[in-house]
Scaffold this active site. Sequence first.
Site, mmCIF file in Angstrom:
data_model
loop_
_atom_site.group_PDB
_atom_site.id
_atom_site.type_symbol
_atom_site.label_atom_id
_atom_site.label_comp_id
_atom_site.label_asym_id
_atom_site.label_seq_id
_atom_site.Cartn_x
_atom_site.Cartn_y
_atom_site.Cartn_z
ATOM 1 N N ARG A 29 0.852 -1.198 0.000
ATOM 2 C CA ARG A 29 0.000 0.000 0.000
ATOM 3 C C ARG A 29 0.885 1.244 0.000
ATOM 4 N NH1 ARG A 29 -5.732 0.382 -0.101
ATOM 5 N NH2 ARG A 29 -6.521 -1.672 0.405
ATOM 6 N N ASP A 30 0.575 2.231 -0.828
ATOM 7 C CA ASP A 30 1.337 3.474 -0.811
ATOM 8 C C ASP A 30 1.074 4.217 0.503
ATOM 9 O OD1 ASP A 30 2.663 5.386 -3.239
ATOM 10 O OD2 ASP A 30 2.054 6.385 -1.396
ATOM 11 N N ILE A 31 2.134 4.781 1.068
ATOM 12 C CA ILE A 31 2.001 5.448 2.366
ATOM 13 C C ILE A 31 1.186 6.742 2.262
ATOM 14 C CG2 ILE A 31 4.051 6.947 2.330
ATOM 15 C CD1 ILE A 31 4.678 5.802 5.123
ATOM 16 N N ASN A 87 6.829 6.171 -12.894
ATOM 17 C CA ASN A 87 7.525 7.433 -13.144
ATOM 18 C C ASN A 87 9.010 7.164 -13.352
ATOM 19 O OD1 ASN A 87 5.199 9.065 -12.787
ATOM 20 N ND2 ASN A 87 5.372 8.772 -10.580
ATOM 21 N N VAL A 96 11.527 7.722 -5.641
ATOM 22 C CA VAL A 96 12.270 6.590 -5.080
ATOM 23 C C VAL A 96 13.000 5.882 -6.228
ATOM 24 C CG1 VAL A 96 12.133 4.448 -3.760
ATOM 25 C CG2 VAL A 96 10.536 6.313 -3.265
ATOM 26 N N HIS A 100 9.217 0.929 -9.702
ATOM 27 C CA HIS A 100 7.946 0.550 -9.084
ATOM 28 C C HIS A 100 6.804 1.034 -9.945
ATOM 29 C CE1 HIS A 100 9.179 4.498 -7.584
ATOM 30 N NE2 HIS A 100 7.887 4.809 -7.537
ATOM 31 N N HIS A 102 2.714 2.112 -9.989
ATOM 32 C CA HIS A 102 1.566 2.514 -9.161
ATOM 33 C C HIS A 102 0.302 1.887 -9.748
ATOM 34 C CE1 HIS A 102 3.721 6.054 -7.249
ATOM 35 N NE2 HIS A 102 4.473 5.848 -8.305
HETATM 36 P P1 5GP Z 1 7.358 7.878 -7.160
HETATM 37 O O1 5GP Z 1 7.102 9.302 -6.768
HETATM 38 O O2 5GP Z 1 8.831 7.533 -7.070
HETATM 39 O O3 5GP Z 1 6.750 7.493 -8.465
HETATM 40 O O4 5GP Z 1 6.599 7.005 -6.092
HETATM 41 C C1 5GP Z 1 7.098 6.734 -4.832
HETATM 42 C C2 5GP Z 1 5.919 6.379 -3.982
HETATM 43 O O5 5GP Z 1 6.382 5.744 -2.827
HETATM 44 C C3 5GP Z 1 5.108 7.589 -3.536
HETATM 45 O O6 5GP Z 1 3.766 7.463 -3.990
HETATM 46 C C4 5GP Z 1 5.218 7.554 -2.019
HETATM 47 O O7 5GP Z 1 4.022 7.930 -1.375
HETATM 48 C C5 5GP Z 1 5.573 6.112 -1.747
HETATM 49 N N1 5GP Z 1 6.364 5.938 -0.522
HETATM 50 C C6 5GP Z 1 7.435 6.677 -0.138
HETATM 51 N N2 5GP Z 1 7.935 6.214 1.036
HETATM 52 C C7 5GP Z 1 7.154 5.155 1.386
HETATM 53 C C8 5GP Z 1 7.165 4.268 2.502
HETATM 54 O O8 5GP Z 1 7.984 4.354 3.421
HETATM 55 N N3 5GP Z 1 6.194 3.319 2.532
HETATM 56 C C9 5GP Z 1 5.257 3.192 1.530
HETATM 57 N N4 5GP Z 1 4.351 2.206 1.668
HETATM 58 N N5 5GP Z 1 5.226 4.019 0.469
HETATM 59 C C10 5GP Z 1 6.165 4.983 0.395
#
Ligand code: 5GP
Length: 320
Positions: A29-31, A87, A96, A100, A102
Amino acid sequence: MTPTIFERIIQREIPATIEYEDDDVIAIRDIAPSAPVHVLIIPKRVITSVDTLDDADAELVGKVFIVARTLARKFGIDASGYRVVTNTNADAGQTVPHIHFHLLGGQPLGRMNSGAERSHAPARSGVLRDAGLIVACAIGLAITFNALNTKSIPWIKKEYERITLDSSEITTYIAPVAPTASPAAEQPTQQQQSTASTATASQPAKEQSTFVPTPGVVREITHAQFKAFLASGPYYLIDARGAEKYAEGHIANAVNFYGGEAEARIPDMLQSVPKDRVILIYCDGGECELSHHVADVLKRFAYGPIFIYTGGWAEWTTKK
Ligand code: 5GP
């Protein structure tokens, strides 16, 4: 290279809500969800982004989409519709650097390409473009300055739910038991020098209490209630002010986690803050935004009960 947050989740160093896992892929699950269903499907192999995929990763990426389909069915969004996006690098907003995907759904998601459409719109005039450029540079400089400043300002003012603790409720969170000679509070994991307090954690307890875990509970407390918690059982005390103010003086045994950096300090907090004690937080006092930032993060990771001493350092130094 420092492991990313996702590697640490895969290694079980950081908790996450796991929705699917096999040898190659984990889905969590996204945080900070952007939709009612927001799951991150993460290949376990360390790959930075789509841009660094090898031909040999084709099967792995295919598997990601099969997992997405399986999860969409599990969450009942297969018929209503969902989006799978990834992304890549800065322009796409990748935060990150571990590949990954979404999986988003559970509500209408809108069109995807509004940003791209805007960037193709014809320029109105040179003057407007230059003015826009100057404003953008100024904002960029301000963001950079803010990011580099240890006392940076959180950009979005968040409204926190502020519930005060009724004194009759204290026994809901710490159940009194027979007096013993054991200490009122164990030492925090980071031993801190105090310059400011008369309340030490090594004083014998007048009345011992047992810890009653209540994950997610955050309450604001008065000076008298704060003192009652300090005296009644094991606690973990957090000073949410900036490092400089903390260095000038803090309440005995307080550990410093600056509220303005609460999100960035999640890994440190998860490592240091125990789950078997009442958590007490204070900052300067008043609105207690810094304390609430810290409490908000801890609440997300199922800590509780958490108590914010609203009088904070300002009141403590006058009353103790
Ligand atoms: P990005 O912005 O790289 O495409 O997505 C990174 C995603 O990782 C974001 O939607 C963010 O909310 C999620 N995220 C960042 N840190 C954590 C974490 O510690 N735990 C979880 N479950 N999601 C995280």
